[in-house]
Design a protein around this motif. Structure first.
Motif, PDB file in Angstrom:
ATOM      1  N   ASN A  37      -6.624  -5.882  -2.682  1.00 57.90           N
ATOM      2  CA  ASN A  37      -5.869  -4.820  -3.334  1.00 57.90           C
ATOM      3  C   ASN A  37      -6.165  -3.475  -2.688  1.00 57.90           C
ATOM      4  O   ASN A  37      -7.299  -3.193  -2.296  1.00 57.90           O
ATOM      5  N   ASN A  38      -5.133  -2.650  -2.614  1.00 59.38           N
ATOM      6  CA  ASN A  38      -5.284  -1.339  -1.969  1.00 59.38           C
ATOM      7  C   ASN A  38      -5.870  -0.304  -2.937  1.00 59.38           C
ATOM      8  O   ASN A  38      -5.938  -0.544  -4.143  1.00 59.38           O
ATOM      9  N   GLU A  40       0.833  -1.204   0.000  1.00 56.03           N
ATOM     10  CA  GLU A  40       0.000   0.000   0.000  1.00 56.03           C
ATOM     11  C   GLU A  40       0.866   1.251   0.000  1.00 56.03           C
ATOM     12  O   GLU A  40       0.589   2.213  -0.730  1.00 56.03           O
ATOM     13  N   ALA A  41       1.926   1.253   0.816  1.00 53.44           N
ATOM     14  CA  ALA A  41       2.813   2.421   0.882  1.00 53.44           C
ATOM     15  C   ALA A  41       3.418   2.720  -0.479  1.00 53.44           C
ATOM     16  O   ALA A  41       3.524   3.883  -0.893  1.00 53.44           O
ATOM     17  N   VAL A  42       3.820   1.673  -1.195  1.00 49.63           N
ATOM     18  CA  VAL A  42       4.415   1.836  -2.526  1.00 49.63           C
ATOM     19  C   VAL A  42       3.412   2.436  -3.503  1.00 49.63           C
ATOM     20  O   VAL A  42       3.704   3.424  -4.195  1.00 49.63           O
ATOM     21  N   ASP A  89      -4.872  -2.432 -12.069  1.00 46.87           N
ATOM     22  CA  ASP A  89      -5.220  -3.160 -10.842  1.00 46.87           C
ATOM     23  C   ASP A  89      -5.468  -4.625 -11.217  1.00 46.87           C
ATOM     24  O   ASP A  89      -6.511  -4.974 -11.745  1.00 46.87           O
ATOM     25  N   PHE A  90      -4.476  -5.473 -10.956  1.00 50.42           N
ATOM     26  CA  PHE A  90      -4.540  -6.878 -11.361  1.00 50.42           C
ATOM     27  C   PHE A  90      -4.848  -7.773 -10.170  1.00 50.42           C
ATOM     28  O   PHE A  90      -4.447  -7.489  -9.040  1.00 50.42           O
ATOM     29  N   GLU A  91      -5.552  -8.852 -10.434  1.00 50.66           N
ATOM     30  CA  GLU A  91      -5.765  -9.872  -9.407  1.00 50.66           C
ATOM     31  C   GLU A  91      -5.507 -11.245 -10.027  1.00 50.66           C
ATOM     32  O   GLU A  91      -6.199 -11.657 -10.951  1.00 50.66           O
ATOM     33  N   PHE A  92      -4.510 -11.931  -9.499  1.00 47.72           N
ATOM     34  CA  PHE A  92      -4.117 -13.241 -10.001  1.00 47.72           C
ATOM     35  C   PHE A  92      -4.657 -14.344  -9.097  1.00 47.72           C
ATOM     36  O   PHE A  92      -4.857 -14.148  -7.901  1.00 47.72           O
ATOM     37  N   SER A 151       0.663   3.598 -11.206  1.00 46.42           N
ATOM     38  CA  SER A 151       0.757   2.822  -9.972  1.00 46.42           C
ATOM     39  C   SER A 151       0.162   1.438 -10.223  1.00 46.42           C
ATOM     40  O   SER A 151      -1.043   1.286 -10.365  1.00 46.42           O
ATOM     41  N   VAL A 152       1.040   0.425 -10.284  1.00 45.82           N
ATOM     42  CA  VAL A 152       0.640  -0.918 -10.687  1.00 45.82           C
ATOM     43  C   VAL A 152       0.520  -1.823  -9.463  1.00 45.82           C
ATOM     44  O   VAL A 152       1.382  -1.807  -8.583  1.00 45.82           O
ATOM     45  N   GLY A 153      -0.545  -2.602  -9.411  1.00 47.35           N
ATOM     46  CA  GLY A 153      -0.732  -3.549  -8.314  1.00 47.35           C
ATOM     47  C   GLY A 153      -0.976  -4.947  -8.832  1.00 47.35           C
ATOM     48  O   GLY A 153      -1.971  -5.194  -9.514  1.00 47.35           O
TER      49      GLY A 153
END
Length: 239
Positions: A129-130, A103-105, A138-141, A116-118
């Motif tokens: 995910n933040n 989250e800080a990143v 915003d990816f979810e694997f 900003s990639v997650g």
């Protein structure tokens, strides 16, 4: 889930539109292929050719955010490197997408107004995910190994914050890829010397013969945000 084609509700549904089949245990190769292909298409469409990837604990700063020194440092590093990303336009600041250091990143990257990639992971509990990830990035694997692939494949630099078993796994895999020449050397920063020097005894590994002395040249350990950023900026190769 065992797939039985005789019990599907609509027998005229094409296989590629059949969610029962696609989510069955007989079709993991198709699901894996989706996770290997779709993220690359989305990153390219969003203009992301390179990543600077951070790894670190999901637990650090979850309750106290900026009161946690590692959370603050990760934010500062991402914010400063975010301006490098912004200048180039095609670099994303990447994390594992979750809470804590991740989250800080993403928060630092978001505030720097860069991409900003997650790279999140679906888990039965805890992680989500933040809110600081660029929506289209915003990816979810489902699979850890496809997530790790995308966290490494486009990354031209790595910042490793204090973390647990998952962070250690990511660090050692990156070093192994460089050692074995499966990946070209790139800047690796281990941030927080007190943590790293007390957690991993690299010198003992060298003394025991399980690691070459030159392998310590593959990464830098520091406590200084500006030094870490300068190491990345001076050594990153955007090719």
């Amino acid at each position: 889930m065992k797939y039985d084609p005789n019990t599907r509700q609509n027998k005229h549904t094409r296989a590629y539109n059949n969610n029962t089949f696609l989510n069955s245990r007989e079709a993991p190769n198709i699901r894996v292929q989706c996770e290997m292909t779709e993220p690359g298409m989305r990153l390219k469409r969003s203009g992301v050719d390179h990543l600077i990837t951070f790894f670190g604990s999901a637990r650090s700063g979850r309750d106290d955010a900026f009161e946690n020194a590692d959370y603050q440092a990760a934010y500062d590093l991402a914010f400063k490197l975010g301006h490098l990303a912004l200048d180039h336009g095609n670099i994303g600041i990447n994390s594992g997408g979750g809470p804590g250091i991740m989250e800080a990143v993403n928060r630092g990257a978001h505030d720097a107004k860069c991409k900003s990639v997650g790279m999140g992971i679906s888990l039965p509990f805890e992680q989500h995910n933040n809110k600081y990830i660029t929506p289209e990035l915003d990816f979810e694997f489902h699979y850890f190994f496809t997530r790790k692939y995308w966290c490494v494949y486009l990354s031209k630099a790595f910042v490793i914050m204090p973390g647990g078993v998952g962070t250690m796994d990511e660090l050692f895999e990156i070093i192994t890829l460089i050692q074995t020449e499966k990946m070209q050397p790139r800047p690796i920063v281990l941030f927080n010397s007190e943590f790293w020097n007390n957690t991993i005894n690299f010198d003992h590994m060298i003394k025991h013969g399980t690691m070459s002395a030159t392998d310590k040249d593959l990464f830098m350990i520091t406590d200084e945000v500006d030094q870490a950023c300068l190491h990345v900026i001076d050594n990153i190769k955007l090719q």
